[in-house]
Design a protein around this motif. Structure first.
Motif, PDB file in Angstrom:
ATOM      1  N   THR A   1       8.817  -3.294   8.687  1.00 14.94           N
ATOM      2  CA  THR A   1       8.109  -2.046   8.997  1.00 14.94           C
ATOM      3  C   THR A   1       7.611  -1.380   7.718  1.00 14.94           C
ATOM      4  O   THR A   1       8.108  -1.644   6.617  1.00 14.94           O
ATOM      5  CB  THR A   1       9.027  -1.030   9.718  1.00 14.94           C
ATOM      6  OG1 THR A   1      10.022  -0.583   8.772  1.00 14.94           O
ATOM      7  CG2 THR A   1       9.700  -1.640  10.933  1.00 14.94           C
ATOM      8  N   LEU A   2       6.638  -0.489   7.906  1.00 20.79           N
ATOM      9  CA  LEU A   2       6.076   0.254   6.786  1.00 20.79           C
ATOM     10  C   LEU A   2       7.139   1.159   6.149  1.00 20.79           C
ATOM     11  O   LEU A   2       7.211   1.281   4.921  1.00 20.79           O
ATOM     12  CB  LEU A   2       4.900   1.083   7.320  1.00 20.79           C
ATOM     13  CG  LEU A   2       3.785   1.455   6.372  1.00 20.79           C
ATOM     14  CD1 LEU A   2       3.351   0.296   5.506  1.00 20.79           C
ATOM     15  CD2 LEU A   2       2.616   2.000   7.184  1.00 20.79           C
ATOM     16  N   ASP A   3       7.984   1.782   6.977  1.00 16.25           N
ATOM     17  CA  ASP A   3       9.053   2.646   6.455  1.00 16.25           C
ATOM     18  C   ASP A   3       9.964   1.869   5.513  1.00 16.25           C
ATOM     19  O   ASP A   3      10.312   2.344   4.432  1.00 16.25           O
ATOM     20  CB  ASP A   3       9.899   3.205   7.610  1.00 16.25           C
ATOM     21  CG  ASP A   3       9.144   4.275   8.393  1.00 16.25           C
ATOM     22  OD1 ASP A   3       8.181   4.824   7.829  1.00 16.25           O
ATOM     23  OD2 ASP A   3       9.517   4.530   9.556  1.00 16.25           O
ATOM     24  N   GLU A   4      10.337   0.673   5.965  1.00 15.86           N
ATOM     25  CA  GLU A   4      11.207  -0.177   5.156  1.00 15.86           C
ATOM     26  C   GLU A   4      10.536  -0.525   3.824  1.00 15.86           C
ATOM     27  O   GLU A   4      11.169  -0.496   2.766  1.00 15.86           O
ATOM     28  CB  GLU A   4      11.410  -1.493   5.928  1.00 15.86           C
ATOM     29  CG  GLU A   4      12.834  -1.935   6.165  1.00 15.86           C
ATOM     30  CD  GLU A   4      12.819  -3.267   6.914  1.00 15.86           C
ATOM     31  OE1 GLU A   4      12.962  -4.292   6.251  1.00 15.86           O
ATOM     32  OE2 GLU A   4      12.622  -3.262   8.151  1.00 15.86           O
TER      33      GLU A   4
ATOM     34  N   VAL B   1       8.106   1.104   2.166  1.00 17.08           N
ATOM     35  CA  VAL B   1       7.976   2.256   1.269  1.00 17.08           C
ATOM     36  C   VAL B   1       9.338   2.621   0.668  1.00 17.08           C
ATOM     37  O   VAL B   1       9.451   2.869  -0.539  1.00 17.08           O
ATOM     38  CB  VAL B   1       7.356   3.449   2.033  1.00 17.08           C
ATOM     39  CG1 VAL B   1       7.451   4.728   1.227  1.00 17.08           C
ATOM     40  CG2 VAL B   1       5.894   3.141   2.366  1.00 17.08           C
ATOM     41  N   ALA B   2      10.384   2.596   1.494  1.00 13.69           N
ATOM     42  CA  ALA B   2      11.724   2.934   0.992  1.00 13.69           C
ATOM     43  C   ALA B   2      12.177   1.925  -0.057  1.00 13.69           C
ATOM     44  O   ALA B   2      12.705   2.292  -1.110  1.00 13.69           O
ATOM     45  CB  ALA B   2      12.719   2.986   2.155  1.00 13.69           C
TER      46      ALA B   2
ATOM     47  N   GLU C   1       1.078  -2.838  11.353  1.00 15.74           N
ATOM     48  CA  GLU C   1       0.053  -1.861  10.950  1.00 15.74           C
ATOM     49  C   GLU C   1      -0.801  -2.322   9.777  1.00 15.74           C
ATOM     50  O   GLU C   1      -1.862  -1.775   9.510  1.00 15.74           O
ATOM     51  CB  GLU C   1       0.714  -0.559  10.500  1.00 15.74           C
ATOM     52  CG  GLU C   1       1.388   0.200  11.587  1.00 15.74           C
ATOM     53  CD  GLU C   1       2.510   1.042  10.991  1.00 15.74           C
ATOM     54  OE1 GLU C   1       3.635   0.517  10.851  1.00 15.74           O
ATOM     55  OE2 GLU C   1       2.252   2.212  10.671  1.00 15.74           O
TER      56      GLU C   1
ATOM     57  N   ARG D   1       0.155   5.243   1.927  1.00 13.12           N
ATOM     58  CA  ARG D   1       1.420   5.735   2.467  1.00 13.12           C
ATOM     59  C   ARG D   1       2.475   5.586   1.380  1.00 13.12           C
ATOM     60  O   ARG D   1       2.601   4.518   0.783  1.00 13.12           O
ATOM     61  CB  ARG D   1       1.775   4.883   3.690  1.00 13.12           C
ATOM     62  CG  ARG D   1       3.157   5.053   4.232  1.00 13.12           C
ATOM     63  CD  ARG D   1       3.284   6.327   5.059  1.00 13.12           C
ATOM     64  NE  ARG D   1       4.698   6.531   5.322  1.00 13.12           N
ATOM     65  CZ  ARG D   1       5.366   5.900   6.276  1.00 13.12           C
ATOM     66  NH1 ARG D   1       4.743   5.066   7.083  1.00 13.12           N
ATOM     67  NH2 ARG D   1       6.660   6.104   6.431  1.00 13.12           N
TER      68      ARG D   1
ATOM     69  N   PRO E   1       6.324   7.629  -0.467  1.00 14.33           N
ATOM     70  CA  PRO E   1       7.533   8.390  -0.165  1.00 14.33           C
ATOM     71  C   PRO E   1       7.214   9.817   0.291  1.00 14.33           C
ATOM     72  O   PRO E   1       7.969  10.416   1.047  1.00 14.33           O
ATOM     73  CB  PRO E   1       8.297   8.410  -1.496  1.00 14.33           C
ATOM     74  CG  PRO E   1       7.717   7.301  -2.296  1.00 14.33           C
ATOM     75  CD  PRO E   1       6.318   7.111  -1.840  1.00 14.33           C
TER      76      PRO E   1
ATOM     77  N   GLY F   1       4.607  10.671   2.107  1.00 18.94           N
ATOM     78  CA  GLY F   1       3.795  10.687   3.316  1.00 18.94           C
ATOM     79  C   GLY F   1       2.459   9.993   3.134  1.00 18.94           C
ATOM     80  O   GLY F   1       2.283   9.173   2.244  1.00 18.94           O
TER      81      GLY F   1
ATOM     82  N   GLU G   1       3.993   3.916  -3.481  1.00 19.28           N
ATOM     83  CA  GLU G   1       2.878   4.143  -2.555  1.00 19.28           C
ATOM     84  C   GLU G   1       2.112   2.840  -2.332  1.00 19.28           C
ATOM     85  O   GLU G   1       1.916   2.068  -3.269  1.00 19.28           O
ATOM     86  CB  GLU G   1       1.952   5.217  -3.126  1.00 19.28           C
ATOM     87  CG  GLU G   1       1.023   5.832  -2.104  1.00 19.28           C
ATOM     88  CD  GLU G   1       0.305   7.067  -2.654  1.00 19.28           C
ATOM     89  OE1 GLU G   1       0.143   8.035  -1.910  1.00 19.28           O
ATOM     90  OE2 GLU G   1      -0.090   7.059  -3.837  1.00 19.28           O
TER      91      GLU G   1
END
Lengths: 292, 154
Positions: free
Chosen positions: A15-18, A20-21, A61, A140, A142, A144, A166
């Motif tokens: 995922t994108l969240d993963e 970026v984190a 995405e 995208r 950290p 946003g 980013e």
């Protein structure tokens, strides 16, 4: 061979969240592995030695081309898929041509559009086309999401405004009016597998009466960053691309460029070709606009 | 980094292979699995001698990590012929003299296969563009183009 690269960890992210984190957790030692056609070469040459590679190629995405007025191209869409997409070919012709000019078929099946932007080579083939199409990049990180006109992504050769952690998520192209055409011309020694001496993209939208309602010209390989030559587009607006208008556009594009001399060719030659190719690209874009 | 056991789907079979994350797909195929058809020419994506098909796409296996290929279908030159005989492209390359030393041939034939899968009746210009990423020092390309044209018409 096979051991030339430094040792590193490899991790697929879903995922994108993963993504970026994980990037933000170790921004200096972690790299995003997109198509790898630049990154793995840099690593084999010892120019980069990341501790960890994150592979987001299966993040939904980041993939694919979709259309609902705006054309959205996921950052990890392969260059070959951009080049062959029917809508890109018909409505964003310059982009299809720019994608086609990248490397070989093999390279284009791996290389991604977002990777081509992120690597930030001044001579890259897709940015001039994207600039004339008024592309916006969605980022995208950290902190946003933010959206930038493509021209604001670049800081210099190999440098972007991307913050640590980013990533480029997608490129969005607005719908152009009817009677719009675009064209990209790459000048290089070889017909394939070469780096541009000069790249020029143009977009022309014609009014009912056949005059130019709007025009854009963008340049590659003749400045530290890919460049929108706004005054070149303005020079032909309202014209019927008469010789005088084209000459003014060529002059404006040449004035906007700041080429260097290198092993490929001289600055003088590059600047002269900016003029020649600006006229040619505008004429070709207008010829396509008349058919649509 | 630690070696790991991965499974690659190559020429229709699942094959186990011990790799590091930095092991290139080319090395996993040649050294791990003994499939030496893919060749290393330049090692940086210029020459195409290491071309294999991954999920039907022609790619430079020197620019892909073996771990990236887990879950994908890989076709190498060793998987092209069947029990019934050579692939039409292989026959056409022999018939038309599309090879001399043979180093570029596995990559050339797989790039040609990808081209014909996508575009069964390519023009000469389309063949030349489709094979622009495969260098040959022997043939001068003319006979290779003729071989691909012949295979397309076969």
């Amino acid at each position: 061979m096979g051991t030339a690269m430094n040792a590193f960890d490899y991790e697929r992210v879903a995922t994108l969240d993963e993504l970026v984190a994980a990037l933000a957790g170790d921004p200096d030692g972690t790299r995003l592995l997109a198509g790898g056609t630049d990154l793995l070469v840099f690593m084999a040459d010892g120019k980069l030695a990341p501790r960890k590679l994150l592979d987001p190629k299966r993040v939904p995405e980041l993939n694919g081309i979709s259309h609902n007025g705006t054309l959205r191209i996921g950052a990890l869409t392969r260059m070959r898929d951009v080049e062959l997409h029917p809508l890109v070919r018909s409505r964003y012709t310059a982009l299809a041509q720019g994608a086609f000019e990248v490397g070989s078929v093999q390279i284009r099946h791996r290389a991604t559009l977002g990777g081509n932007l992120g690597t930030a080579s001044p001579a890259a083939d897709t940015p001039p086309a994207l600039l004339v199409h008024d592309a916006v990049v969605k980022l995208r990180g950290p902190d946003g999401v933010r959206k930038l006109p493509l021209g604001e992504l670049y800081r210099g050769p190999g440098q972007t405004v991307l913050a640590p952690g980013e990533v480029i998520v997608a490129v969005k192209l607005p719908e152009h009016p009817a009677r719009t055409g675009s064209w990209y011309i790459k000048l290089a020694t070889r017909k394939a597998m070469d780096i541009a001496f000069v790249g020029v993209a143009a977009r022309v939208t014609l009014a009912e009466d056949g005059r130019v309602a709007e025009a854009r010209v963008a340049l590659g390989a003749v400045a530290p960053v890919p460049l929108l030559a706004a005054e070149a587009g303005a020079a032909v607006t309202g014209s019927r691309l008469e010789d005088a208008a084209l000459a003014a556009a060529a002059e404006a594009a040449m004035a906007a460029s700041s080429p260097i001399s290198d092993k490929r060719c001289s600055a003088e030659y590059r600047r002269a070709m900016v003029g020649v190719l600006t006229k040619r690209a505008l004429r070709q874009a207008a010829a396509l606009a008349e058919k649509r | 980094m630690a070696k790991q056991l991965i499974s690659l789907r190559v020429n229709g079979s699942e094959r186990d292979c011990v790799v590091e994350p930095r092991t290139r797909l080319l090395d996993a195929l040649r050294e791990g699995l003994g499939l030496t058809g893919a060749k290393e020419g330049c090692g940086n994506g210029e020459c195409g001698a290491c071309t294999v098909l991954v999920d039907g796409r022609p790619i430079n296996s020197c620019l892909m990590l073996a771990v990236e290929a887990v879950g994908s279908e890989i076709l190498t030159i060793e998987g092209l012929a069947t029990r019934d005989g050579l692939h039409p492209l292989q026959e056409a390359f022999m018939e038309h003299g599309g090879l001399q030393c043979g180093i570029c041939t596995p990559g050339m034939i797989l790039a040609a296969k990808a081209l014909l899968d996508e575009n069964p009746k390519p023009s000469e210009a389309e063949i030349r563009a489709g094979l622009a990423g495969n260098l040959c020092r022997c043939t001068g390309y003319t006979k290779i183009v003729e071989a691909v044209q012949a295979a397309a018409e076969a």
